[in-house]
Design an enzyme around this catalytic site. Structure first.
Site, PDB file in Angstrom:
ATOM      1  N   TYR A  87      -5.597   1.407   0.660  1.00 18.82           N
ATOM      2  CA  TYR A  87      -4.225   1.874   0.922  1.00 18.82           C
ATOM      3  C   TYR A  87      -4.048   2.165   2.413  1.00 18.82           C
ATOM      4  CZ  TYR A  87       0.302   4.069   0.303  1.00 18.82           C
ATOM      5  OH  TYR A  87       1.646   4.366   0.390  1.00 18.82           O
ATOM      6  N   SER A 110       2.150  -1.584  -2.243  1.00 17.12           N
ATOM      7  CA  SER A 110       3.085  -0.888  -1.375  1.00 17.12           C
ATOM      8  C   SER A 110       2.564  -0.937   0.068  1.00 17.12           C
ATOM      9  CB  SER A 110       3.292   0.547  -1.874  1.00 17.12           C
ATOM     10  OG  SER A 110       4.430   1.116  -1.310  1.00 17.12           O
ATOM     11  N   ASP A 152      12.715  -3.262  -7.804  1.00 13.83           N
ATOM     12  CA  ASP A 152      12.012  -2.366  -6.882  1.00 13.83           C
ATOM     13  C   ASP A 152      12.961  -1.968  -5.756  1.00 13.83           C
ATOM     14  OD1 ASP A 152      10.344  -0.987  -5.191  1.00 13.83           O
ATOM     15  OD2 ASP A 152       8.708  -2.439  -5.287  1.00 13.83           O
ATOM     16  N   HIS A 208       8.983  -0.267  -8.713  1.00 15.25           N
ATOM     17  CA  HIS A 208       7.832  -0.136  -7.825  1.00 15.25           C
ATOM     18  C   HIS A 208       6.536   0.138  -8.571  1.00 15.25           C
ATOM     19  CE1 HIS A 208       6.393   0.066  -3.735  1.00 15.25           C
ATOM     20  NE2 HIS A 208       5.857   1.254  -3.916  1.00 15.25           N
TER      21      HIS A 208
END
Length: 717
Positions: free
Chosen positions: A478, A558, A642, A677
């Protein structure tokens, strides 16, 4: 599950190492039209030929989505073992899952899923009584795509308000019910976004939202957040703005929450995802004015407790790893703050319950929990059930018992009932799952990134695997927004490891594992540090023979989708498979959609300066797809609803890859319809998605059947 003989174990690992030469599936990509669209930044022209795909309401975009999905699912349908993966996912997923209980009024509430229900159901019971269904989100829509996102009770538990999401959107609807009769109390509230609900007595509550944007509500910019008060029994149109609006300084994120004693309203206001101003209002005095606690956005600060006018705040102001300070509501500005629990070398999160403070520290991303009294004296360190992640240490002041959870990468989450006075706890619930944690192991390693920084990574796999470079491996990351990746169990990862796979998670810079300094080291003009950390993690796994280029997949969602996109365009030679999910992939225009402008703290914007523009363009995945390059097999995933990271990011990136990529590796996009999302996605859709992702990944690593067919057969018997 029956015991597996030693002979069979040998066969299993032998099977993991064998793969057949795959027969490439021929893909005829749809032709995506190009339109002459050019933006100019500081004298530099940048072409954006697929700009038209940003219009999520156009029939052209709808047709493009349909055509791409037809191509993608045509490919996936050709993978013979995809149904085996789906069946195994369904079988392993089909166990009862129970959330940690919490008390409201006369009832104990808890979330439960019987196994394959699309959404968790809220149950309740009185002490010693029978459990009953309180709310069943599976009845909200026929296809399970309407989900329960939050639930808030009045202090006496007589009323509740809950927020629902339709199709995965961040826009919510609010519904108020009488908890005793379960009857809806008034008309549904609409257009609530990035908000919780905080009650003031039994008469009303605070919530936050934006004005509905002009144009598409799924992609148009929203950047003026407001805090409202809704009085029960009155139309939503009459709700009063408590904070925010045209006459005040613009804030993109505003939240209000009422203290447990209902004396104060605390208001947090932010222009980005990091840093907030802080205010309070005395609710006992209808004429009281807002009092400023903190008038700058140089820190992340919130109030976690009050005793009368004494306030306790968690802050990273002059404390990158956070600390707890105390002050008085009469003059609560930073000059009057006094340390209550000082900063340590480890990052702090804190809560309260039962008349105590509980501080959870991340020690190399592993939980450590300490208990303090209201004088700031250490009562005890809580001896956790193992090495991993603990959560839920907190409750109401009068609670003498509450529940916490514990998990790690190879241990399914269990809940424990904790006595605040004695520090003793008993296991309250343990899942009965077709998975044996003792067959697996997790190991934390530290590797050296490009600039010499030590980065931790946890590697989890089946015990006894051979380090010969041939283990199918997923590297997940991430690296942003001060978010920490701590160990937690995942059914989908269990399936991957059951098939002989390795699952590795590095704690990249940009995250919050080592406090604000670690976060800042992966932002703006230092964002490349995050990609370097990830690339070096991949090299570590290869150098230490966990895997090799041919067996390595990189994955992230993301901001993690940006990570994958940047890594695969910078180092397409490093991995066999790339799996960017709901990614931020157009770094020059991300801030023009929905709430994207609030991400500028981490990213910067192309209009900010010539240097920032050049830096963003230098790594933006969309702008770094090169003609004639052989990219790894790529499966982009996104949702058509999303409105957090709009699907146009993924649409345009897919078009660029398909237009410029060379070689046999497929570059496909899987677009989930009526999904957002990720939060609230029905279990049925999640299972289908991961069967597709793992099927695509293993097939493109050269497997024409599941690596551990013997294990699959053993579980089927």
């Amino acid at each position: 599950m029956r015991k597996i003989s030693i002979f069979l174990v040998v066969l299993i690992f032998a099977a993991c190492k064998t793969k057949k030469e795959r027969n490439p599936i021929i893909v005829n990509y749809p032709i995506t039209k190009k339109v002459d669209t050019i933006d100019t930044y500081f004298g530099t022209e940048v072409k954006d030929p697929y700009r038209w795909l940003e219009d999520d309401r156009s029939t052209e975009t709808e047709t493009w989505v349909r055509t791409q999905n037809k191509t993608t699912f045509g490919y996936l349908d050709s993978i013979s073992f995809r149904d085996d993966l789906k069946n195994r996912l369904e079988k392993l997923w089909n166990y009862e899952k129970l959330g940690s209980p919490f008390k409201e009024g006369d009832y104990i509430y808890f979330y439960k899923n019987d196994g394959l229900q699309n959404q968790y159901v809220v149950y309740r019971k009185k002490e010693g009584g029978e459990e009953e269904v309180f709310l069943d989100p599976n009845t909200f829509s026929e296809d399970g795509t309407t989900s329960l996102m939050s639930l808030s009770f009045t202090k006496d538990g007589s009323k509740a308000a809950y927020l629902i999401s339709e199709g995965g959107s961040d826009w919510r609807k609010g519904i108020v019910i009488n908890t005793e009769t379960k009857e809806i109390a008034e008309d549904t509230l609409v257009d609530i976004k990035f908000s919780g609900i905080s009650w003031k007595g039994n008469d009303g509550f605070f919530y936050s939202s934006y004005d509905k944007p002009r144009g598409s509500e799924l992609s148009a910019k929203t950047d003026q957040h407001k805090l409202y008060y809704h009085k029960l029994g009155t139309p939503q149109a009459e709700d009063k703005i408590v904070f925010g609006g045209i006459s005040e300084q613009k804030h993109r994120y505003v939240g209000g929450y009422v203290s447990e004693d209902e004396r104060y309203l605390f208001i947090s206001a932010s222009t980005s995802t990091s840093g907030n101003r802080l205010y309070l209002k005395d609710l006992t005095d209808p004429t009281s004015k807002l009092v400023t606690v903190l008038d700058d956005t140089e820190s992340d600060t919130h109030i976690i407790e009050n005793v009368g006018t004494k306030l306790y705040l968690v802050t990273n102001r002059n404390a990158p790893n956070k600390k707890i300070v105390v002050t008085d509501a009469a003059d609560p500005v930073p000059n009057n703050w006094k340390d209550f629990i000082p900063e340590t070398e480890n990052v702090l999160t804190a809560g309260t319950g039962g008349g105590y403070f509980f501080t959870e520290y991340m020690v190399d991303a592993i939980s450590k929990v300490l208990q303090y009294n209201y004088e700031g004296n250490l009562i005890r360190e809580v001896e956790l059930p193992g090495v991993g992640s603990a959560g839920g240490f907190g409750g109401k002041k009068e609670d003498k018992e509450f529940y916490f959870s514990f998990t790690n990468y190879n241990t399914p989450s269990s809940s424990y009932k904790y006595n605040v006075d004695t520090g003793k706890y008993d296991q309250y619930w343990k899942p009965e799952i077709d998975f044996n944690p003792s067959d697996y192991e997790s190991k934390q390693v530290f590797y050296t990134s490009k600039d010499g920084t030590k980065v931790p990574m946890i590697i989890t796999h089946k015990k006894g695997i051979e380090l010969d470079g041939k283990n199918p491996t997923i590297l997940y990351g991430y690296g942003g927004f001060n978010i920490s990746l701590t160990p937690s169990f995942s059914i989908v990862n269990a399936i991957w490891m059951e098939q002989g796979g390795v699952y590795a998670v590095p704690n990249l810079r940009g995250g919050g594992e080592y406090g604000k300094k670690w976060h800042i080291a992966g932002t703006k003009m230092k964002k490349q540090n995050v990609f370097d950390d990830f690339i070096t993690a991949a090299e570590y796994l290869i150098d230490n023979n966990y895997t090799s280029k041919e067996y390595l997949a990189i994955r992230g969602g993301s901001n993690g989708g940006l990570l994958v996109g940047a890594t695969m365009t910078q180092r397409p030679d490093l991995m066999q498979v790339a799996l960017p999910a709901v990614g931020v992939l157009d770094m020059l225009r991300y801030h023009t959609f929905t709430a994207g402008a609030g991400w500028a703290y981490d990213y910067g914007t192309a209009e900010e300066s010539k240097e920032m523009f050049a830096y963003l363009k230098g790594y933006s995945p969309l702008h770094n797809v090169k003609e004639g390059t052989e990219y790894p097999a790529t499966l982009i995933t996104t949702g058509d609803h999303d409105d957090r990271v709009v699907p146009a990011h993924s649409f345009k990136f897919a078009a660029e890859l398909q237009g410029k990529h060379t070689g046999e590796n497929p570059t496909l996009i899987r677009i989930e319809t009526n999904a957002g999302h990720g939060a609230g996605t029905p279990i049925s859709k999640t299972i289908e998605q991961y069967a597709d992702i793992f099927g695509f990944t293993l097939y493109n690593m050269g497997f024409e059947e599941l690596p551990n067919q013997n294990v699959l057969k053993e579980f089927k018997d």
